[in-house]
Design a protein around this motif. Structure first.
Motif, short mmCIF file in Angstrom:
data_model
loop_
_atom_site.label_atom_id
_atom_site.label_comp_id
_atom_site.label_asym_id
_atom_site.label_seq_id
_atom_site.Cartn_x
_atom_site.Cartn_y
_atom_site.Cartn_z
N PHE A 36 0.82 -1.21 0.00
CA PHE A 36 0.00 0.00 0.00
C PHE A 36 0.86 1.26 0.00
N GLN A 37 2.00 1.20 0.69
CA GLN A 37 2.91 2.35 0.69
C GLN A 37 3.37 2.68 -0.72
N TRP A 38 3.79 1.69 -1.48
CA TRP A 38 4.27 1.93 -2.84
C TRP A 38 3.13 2.36 -3.76
N ILE A 39 1.94 1.81 -3.56
CA ILE A 39 0.80 2.23 -4.38
C ILE A 39 0.50 3.70 -4.14
N GLU A 40 0.44 4.09 -2.87
CA GLU A 40 0.13 5.49 -2.56
C GLU A 40 1.24 6.42 -3.01
N PHE A 41 2.48 6.03 -2.78
CA PHE A 41 3.60 6.84 -3.26
C PHE A 41 3.56 6.99 -4.78
N GLY A 42 3.18 5.92 -5.47
CA GLY A 42 3.16 5.95 -6.93
C GLY A 42 2.16 6.94 -7.48
N TRP A 43 0.90 6.88 -7.01
CA TRP A 43 -0.08 7.79 -7.61
C TRP A 43 0.12 9.24 -7.13
N LEU A 44 0.62 9.42 -5.93
CA LEU A 44 0.91 10.78 -5.48
C LEU A 44 2.05 11.40 -6.27
N THR A 45 3.11 10.63 -6.50
CA THR A 45 4.26 11.15 -7.25
C THR A 45 3.88 11.40 -8.70
N ALA A 46 3.10 10.50 -9.28
CA ALA A 46 2.66 10.69 -10.67
C ALA A 46 1.83 11.97 -10.79
N LEU A 47 0.94 12.21 -9.84
CA LEU A 47 0.14 13.43 -9.86
C LEU A 47 1.02 14.66 -9.69
N ALA A 48 2.03 14.58 -8.82
CA ALA A 48 2.94 15.71 -8.63
C ALA A 48 3.72 15.99 -9.91
N VAL A 49 4.17 14.95 -10.60
CA VAL A 49 4.91 15.14 -11.85
C VAL A 49 4.02 15.80 -12.90
N VAL A 50 2.76 15.40 -12.99
CA VAL A 50 1.84 16.00 -13.95
C VAL A 50 1.65 17.49 -13.64
N LEU A 51 1.51 17.83 -12.37
CA LEU A 51 1.31 19.24 -12.00
C LEU A 51 2.56 20.07 -12.30
N LEU A 52 3.74 19.51 -12.03
CA LEU A 52 4.98 20.24 -12.35
C LEU A 52 5.15 20.39 -13.85
N ALA A 53 4.80 19.34 -14.61
CA ALA A 53 4.89 19.42 -16.07
C ALA A 53 3.94 20.50 -16.59
N ALA A 54 2.75 20.59 -16.02
CA ALA A 54 1.83 21.65 -16.41
C ALA A 54 2.40 23.03 -16.09
N THR A 55 3.10 23.14 -14.97
CA THR A 55 3.73 24.42 -14.62
C THR A 55 4.81 24.79 -15.62
N PHE A 56 5.66 23.83 -16.00
CA PHE A 56 6.70 24.10 -17.00
C PHE A 56 6.07 24.54 -18.32
N TRP A 57 5.00 23.89 -18.72
CA TRP A 57 4.34 24.22 -19.99
C TRP A 57 3.78 25.64 -19.94
N LEU A 58 3.16 26.01 -18.81
CA LEU A 58 2.58 27.34 -18.69
C LEU A 58 3.68 28.42 -18.65
N ILE A 59 4.78 28.11 -17.97
CA ILE A 59 5.89 29.07 -17.91
C ILE A 59 6.46 29.32 -19.30
N ARG A 60 6.58 28.27 -20.08
CA ARG A 60 7.14 28.41 -21.43
C ARG A 60 6.23 29.24 -22.33
N ARG A 61 4.94 29.17 -22.12
CA ARG A 61 4.00 29.89 -22.99
C ARG A 61 3.72 31.32 -22.51
N ARG A 62 4.02 31.58 -21.25
CA ARG A 62 3.68 32.90 -20.71
C ARG A 62 4.62 33.98 -21.25
N ASP A 63 4.05 35.14 -21.54
CA ASP A 63 4.86 36.28 -21.98
C ASP A 63 5.64 36.85 -20.81
N ALA A 64 6.90 37.19 -21.04
CA ALA A 64 7.74 37.77 -19.99
C ALA A 64 7.28 39.18 -19.66
#
Length: 346
Positions: A318-346
């Motif tokens: 259960f520890q690895w299952i919970e760590f897995g979906w939490l980390t995957a969700l965190a990676v998706v959110l960080l990837a979304a942040t990188f994508w938004l930063i790249r598209r945002r005007d300075a």
């Protein structure tokens, strides 16, 4: 007269700033947060070490006592149970610590840049906003993971005597998220939410509140569906399985579930009383003054008590299952942040 033709010199391509220098800038920006967190965790570590050693000493005394059923051994066991079974408010502090560490680390990283306007300088220095974001956010995630991983390992060491004594279940809602490797997943999720919220809100405090509220809400939901990562086991044995987490209890007769009202009617007709002590069909009959045992009565009249539970042996699964979906969700959110930063005007 001869003429000289000047050949234009090709422009020298600027070399990208090395990652080592970007890492140094990231350290300079985050060192206050890192050192402050280390100081706080150091105080927590001292507390856990002192109380953990005392608890281990008390548990060793209980284990060494013989004969086990003697009055002296019962006294030692009761003393150990009464002293360490209720950690008090410190348990709530430990429960929320991973979310607090992740949220306080992630929310200011971009939110403060946008709030103060310094992003206009940071994003136009030839580094490239994506490289700047990676150099800023990735080391922060690593530091958060290391700090909370050490915190979770120390809490696991501290609580191990309670697990051995079956005073605290490792799968319990107050124990599971603060131990093992799941604690890292929760801190990374709060960190990622804080980073993304900081970009969207362009403010630090609203980003911090969003990260904490999202983390608390998701933690509450996880405490309910965590026990269904794998199908629960069922048993009709009346002996509680040590280290296991009970999910539900119910009574059946001839393969059909019997409601509490039907059980009460059956017991009252025999002059026996029953008390409902919780949700999910969990009931505990009580013995009246005539000495009739309600459980024995029901068992002798064709009723069967079933218990669904998760065994303690599934803790690391259960520890690895919970760590897995939490980390995957965190990676998706960080990837979304990188994508938004790249598209945002300075």
């Amino acid at each position: 007269m001869s003429t000289t033709t000047l050949t234009p010199v090709p422009p020298h391509a600027a070399r990208p700033i090395p990652w080592q220098r970007l890492a140094w800038v990231s350290w300079r920006r985050q060192r206050t947060m890192i050192l402050t967190t280390l100081a706080l965790l150091g105080l927590v570590a001292i507390y856990l070490l002192v109380t953990g050693l005392r608890m281990r000493s008390a548990w060793n005394t209980v284990n060494a006592c013989t004969p086990r059923q003697s009055r002296a051994c019962n006294f030692e066991w009761n003393n150990f149970h009464d002293r360490y079974s209720n950690p008090g408010i410190i348990s709530a502090v430990f429960l929320f610590a991973p979310l607090l560490i992740g949220a306080f680390a992630g929310a200011p990283l971009i939110g403060r840049e946008l709030e103060t306007g310094t992003f206009r300088y940071a994003w136009t220095q030839g580094v490239g906003r994506l490289r700047w974001a990676i150099a800023l956010l990735v080391p922060g995630a690593v530091v958060v993971a290391v700090l909370t991983g050490a915190f979770g390992a120390l809490v696991s060491w501290h609580d191990h005597p309670l697990w051995d004594a079956d005073v605290t279940a490792r799968l319990g809602a107050n124990e599971f998220p603060t131990t093992g490797i799941a604690v890292v997943g929760w801190s990374l999720l709060a960190y990622a939410v804080g980073v993304l919220a900081g970009f969207l809100w362009r403010r630090t405090l609203p980003a911090l509140a969003t990260a904490l509220a999202s983390g608390f809400g998701l933690a509450l939901a996880a405490s309910r569906f965590r026990f269904h990562y794998l199908a629960p086991l069922k048993t009709k044995s009346l002996d509680f399985v040590p280290g296991s987490q009970t999910i539900q209890q119910w009574w059946e007769k001839a393969g059909a579930v019997v409601s509490n009202s039907d059980l009460n009617a059956t017991l009252q007709s025999a002059g026996v009383q029953q008390v409902n002590i919780g949700g999910g069909g969990k009931t505990t009959p009580t013995t009246p003054g005539d000495g009739t045992d309600p459980v024995t009565y029901l068992l002798h009249h064709g009723y069967t008590q079933w218990t669904s539970y998760q065994p303690g042996s599934r803790y690391w699964t259960f520890q690895w299952i919970e760590f897995g979906w939490l980390t995957a969700l965190a990676v998706v959110l960080l990837a979304a942040t990188f994508w938004l930063i790249r598209r945002r005007d300075a």
